[in-house]
Design a protein around this motif. Structure first.
Motif, PDB file in Angstrom:
ATOM      1  N   ALA A  22       0.821  -1.213   0.000  1.00 56.68           N
ATOM      2  CA  ALA A  22       0.000   0.000   0.000  1.00 56.68           C
ATOM      3  C   ALA A  22       0.853   1.261   0.000  1.00 56.68           C
ATOM      4  O   ALA A  22       0.409   2.326  -0.450  1.00 56.68           O
ATOM      5  CB  ALA A  22      -0.919  -0.001   1.224  1.00 56.68           C
ATOM      6  N   VAL A  23       2.098   1.150   0.475  1.00 58.72           N
ATOM      7  CA  VAL A  23       3.004   2.299   0.496  1.00 58.72           C
ATOM      8  C   VAL A  23       3.599   2.563  -0.879  1.00 58.72           C
ATOM      9  O   VAL A  23       3.704   3.710  -1.323  1.00 58.72           O
ATOM     10  CB  VAL A  23       4.133   2.075   1.530  1.00 58.72           C
ATOM     11  CG1 VAL A  23       5.195   3.159   1.412  1.00 58.72           C
ATOM     12  CG2 VAL A  23       3.563   2.077   2.940  1.00 58.72           C
ATOM     13  N   ILE A  24       3.993   1.495  -1.607  1.00 62.19           N
ATOM     14  CA  ILE A  24       4.731   1.680  -2.854  1.00 62.19           C
ATOM     15  C   ILE A  24       3.852   1.744  -4.098  1.00 62.19           C
ATOM     16  O   ILE A  24       4.259   2.329  -5.114  1.00 62.19           O
ATOM     17  CB  ILE A  24       5.767   0.555  -3.042  1.00 62.19           C
ATOM     18  CG1 ILE A  24       5.076  -0.805  -3.179  1.00 62.19           C
ATOM     19  CG2 ILE A  24       6.761   0.554  -1.898  1.00 62.19           C
ATOM     20  CD1 ILE A  24       6.033  -1.942  -3.483  1.00 62.19           C
ATOM     21  N   ILE A  25       2.641   1.177  -4.059  1.00 64.29           N
ATOM     22  CA  ILE A  25       1.810   1.139  -5.268  1.00 64.29           C
ATOM     23  C   ILE A  25       1.326   2.519  -5.705  1.00 64.29           C
ATOM     24  O   ILE A  25       1.428   2.858  -6.899  1.00 64.29           O
ATOM     25  CB  ILE A  25       0.622   0.170  -5.075  1.00 64.29           C
ATOM     26  CG1 ILE A  25       1.129  -1.279  -5.074  1.00 64.29           C
ATOM     27  CG2 ILE A  25      -0.419   0.351  -6.178  1.00 64.29           C
ATOM     28  CD1 ILE A  25       0.042  -2.314  -4.853  1.00 64.29           C
ATOM     29  N   PRO A  26       0.780   3.377  -4.812  1.00 66.49           N
ATOM     30  CA  PRO A  26       0.298   4.692  -5.267  1.00 66.49           C
ATOM     31  C   PRO A  26       1.356   5.534  -5.990  1.00 66.49           C
ATOM     32  O   PRO A  26       1.092   6.030  -7.088  1.00 66.49           O
ATOM     33  CB  PRO A  26      -0.182   5.362  -3.972  1.00 66.49           C
ATOM     34  CG  PRO A  26      -0.562   4.218  -3.099  1.00 66.49           C
ATOM     35  CD  PRO A  26       0.446   3.147  -3.388  1.00 66.49           C
ATOM     36  N   PRO A  27       2.571   5.721  -5.443  1.00 70.81           N
ATOM     37  CA  PRO A  27       3.567   6.504  -6.190  1.00 70.81           C
ATOM     38  C   PRO A  27       4.029   5.806  -7.461  1.00 70.81           C
ATOM     39  O   PRO A  27       4.391   6.471  -8.440  1.00 70.81           O
ATOM     40  CB  PRO A  27       4.726   6.663  -5.188  1.00 70.81           C
ATOM     41  CG  PRO A  27       4.546   5.576  -4.205  1.00 70.81           C
ATOM     42  CD  PRO A  27       3.074   5.361  -4.097  1.00 70.81           C
ATOM     43  N   ALA A  28       4.029   4.464  -7.473  1.00 71.07           N
ATOM     44  CA  ALA A  28       4.445   3.732  -8.668  1.00 71.07           C
ATOM     45  C   ALA A  28       3.462   3.954  -9.814  1.00 71.07           C
ATOM     46  O   ALA A  28       3.861   3.967 -10.990  1.00 71.07           O
ATOM     47  CB  ALA A  28       4.568   2.248  -8.355  1.00 71.07           C
ATOM     48  N   ARG A  29       2.193   4.142  -9.502  1.00 69.25           N
ATOM     49  CA  ARG A  29       1.183   4.385 -10.533  1.00 69.25           C
ATOM     50  C   ARG A  29       1.358   5.756 -11.182  1.00 69.25           C
ATOM     51  O   ARG A  29       0.922   5.971 -12.314  1.00 69.25           O
ATOM     52  CB  ARG A  29      -0.221   4.280  -9.929  1.00 69.25           C
ATOM     53  CG  ARG A  29      -0.563   2.876  -9.433  1.00 69.25           C
ATOM     54  CD  ARG A  29      -1.934   2.827  -8.790  1.00 69.25           C
ATOM     55  NE  ARG A  29      -2.988   3.173  -9.720  1.00 69.25           N
ATOM     56  CZ  ARG A  29      -4.272   3.265  -9.412  1.00 69.25           C
ATOM     57  NH1 ARG A  29      -4.657   3.027  -8.155  1.00 69.25           N
ATOM     58  NH2 ARG A  29      -5.169   3.582 -10.316  1.00 69.25           N
ATOM     59  N   LYS A  30       2.030   6.661 -10.482  1.00 67.20           N
ATOM     60  CA  LYS A  30       2.240   8.013 -11.009  1.00 67.20           C
ATOM     61  C   LYS A  30       3.555   8.148 -11.771  1.00 67.20           C
ATOM     62  O   LYS A  30       3.765   9.131 -12.467  1.00 67.20           O
ATOM     63  CB  LYS A  30       2.221   9.027  -9.859  1.00 67.20           C
ATOM     64  CG  LYS A  30       0.915   9.070  -9.080  1.00 67.20           C
ATOM     65  CD  LYS A  30       0.999  10.066  -7.941  1.00 67.20           C
ATOM     66  CE  LYS A  30      -0.280  10.087  -7.124  1.00 67.20           C
ATOM     67  NZ  LYS A  30      -0.193  11.044  -5.977  1.00 67.20           N
ATOM     68  N   SER A  31       4.456   7.195 -11.622  1.00 65.56           N
ATOM     69  CA  SER A  31       5.774   7.289 -12.251  1.00 65.56           C
ATOM     70  C   SER A  31       6.149   5.951 -12.878  1.00 65.56           C
ATOM     71  O   SER A  31       6.276   4.949 -12.188  1.00 65.56           O
ATOM     72  CB  SER A  31       6.828   7.697 -11.208  1.00 65.56           C
ATOM     73  OG  SER A  31       8.131   7.610 -11.750  1.00 65.56           O
ATOM     74  N   LYS A  32       6.339   5.952 -14.205  1.00 65.50           N
ATOM     75  CA  LYS A  32       6.736   4.735 -14.887  1.00 65.50           C
ATOM     76  C   LYS A  32       8.150   4.310 -14.476  1.00 65.50           C
ATOM     77  O   LYS A  32       8.450   3.127 -14.396  1.00 65.50           O
ATOM     78  CB  LYS A  32       6.660   4.938 -16.401  1.00 65.50           C
ATOM     79  CG  LYS A  32       5.249   5.142 -16.932  1.00 65.50           C
ATOM     80  CD  LYS A  32       5.254   5.298 -18.440  1.00 65.50           C
ATOM     81  CE  LYS A  32       3.827   5.467 -18.981  1.00 65.50           C
ATOM     82  NZ  LYS A  32       3.814   5.639 -20.457  1.00 65.50           N
ATOM     83  N   VAL A  33       9.006   5.303 -14.236  1.00 61.09           N
ATOM     84  CA  VAL A  33      10.376   4.999 -13.824  1.00 61.09           C
ATOM     85  C   VAL A  33      10.373   4.295 -12.472  1.00 61.09           C
ATOM     86  O   VAL A  33      11.042   3.267 -12.279  1.00 61.09           O
ATOM     87  CB  VAL A  33      11.226   6.285 -13.754  1.00 61.09           C
ATOM     88  CG1 VAL A  33      12.602   5.992 -13.159  1.00 61.09           C
ATOM     89  CG2 VAL A  33      11.372   6.898 -15.139  1.00 61.09           C
TER      90      VAL A  33
END
Length: 240
Positions: free
Chosen positions: A173-184
């Protein structure tokens, strides 16, 4: 002062999921600590001063084996060495004029989940935001330990197994939201997961401790990402 108060409240709000996740996971630790012969007070003291699930579970095995203090110290050093990298990373997000005592207190509360939330916070990191996270996470971890040490034996095995995976769900839950905003960032996470799985099956490398594995992968993958996909200061969003 008003700005610090807002940052602290934001930290409290963002720390609630971490505290709840810690409450569930540390419950299992409390049960195991009681089984290892520790009193509830000793179990709580260990959780309050360590804040590291891997280190604490390893410590129980060392205690039960009756090993020396030196073996305990070396084991904890190796397992928790990754927090040095996390602390160094967070120190770069603090303002240069941040006093030493703030850096010291922020360092006390560095865990995988707190680091993940803090490093994803746009702009510079306000120490009071970290204090808000810590103020929820630490009580959640210690309270769960106390409850497990006192009454954990009353729960069925299936419930305990479910509690064991709560920490992993929280970290996702911590890493998925920012990962959805950045492909890198998403790519870095996927590469990290693949390399972590691969290194588990490679001879020689699979004998390295978990702490050193994390450090090795962090340096290689994060270093490569920083070199090929640098983040410019102008891309940072000011802290709210």
């Amino acid at each position: 002062m008003k700005h610090n108060g807002i940052a602290f409240k934001n930290g409290l709000k963002d720390g609630i999921p971490i505290g709840l996740g810690y409450l569930a996971v540390s419950f299992t630790f409390g049960i195991m600590a009681a089984g290892a012969g520790l009193s509830p007070w000793q179990s709580v003291l260990m959780s309050f001063t360590n804040l590291t699930s891997a280190g604490q579970f390893a410590a129980l095995g060392i205690i039960q084996a009756g090993s020396s203090y030196m073996e305990m110290a070396v084991t904890q050093f190796i397992i928790n060495l990754r927090y040095c990298l996390m602390s160094c990373s967070l120190s770069q997000k603090l303002e240069e004029q941040t006093p030493f005592h703030h850096r010291l207190f922020v360092g006390y509360g560095v865990t995988d989940e707190i680091f993940g939330v803090s490093v994803c916070k746009p702009g510079k990191l306000n120490p009071f935001y970290s204090y808000g996270l810590i103020s929820v996470a630490v009580p959640g971890w210690t309270l769960g330990t106390l409850l497990g040490a006192v009454s954990g034996s009353l729960l069925p095995g299936r419930v305990l197994s479910a509690l064991n995976v709560a920490l992993y769900g929280m970290f996702l839950a911590v890493i998925i939201p920012p990962a959805r905003k950045s492909k890198v960032l998403a790519g870095v996470i996927l590469v990290s997961m693949a390399c972590s799985l691969l290194i588990t099956f490679i001879p020689v490398l699979n004998t390295i401790s978990s702490g050193f594995k994390i450090i090795l992968l962090t340096i290689l993958i994060a270093g490569a990402a920083a070199y090929f996909f640098p983040v410019r200061d102008s891309e940072e969003v000011p802290n709210e």
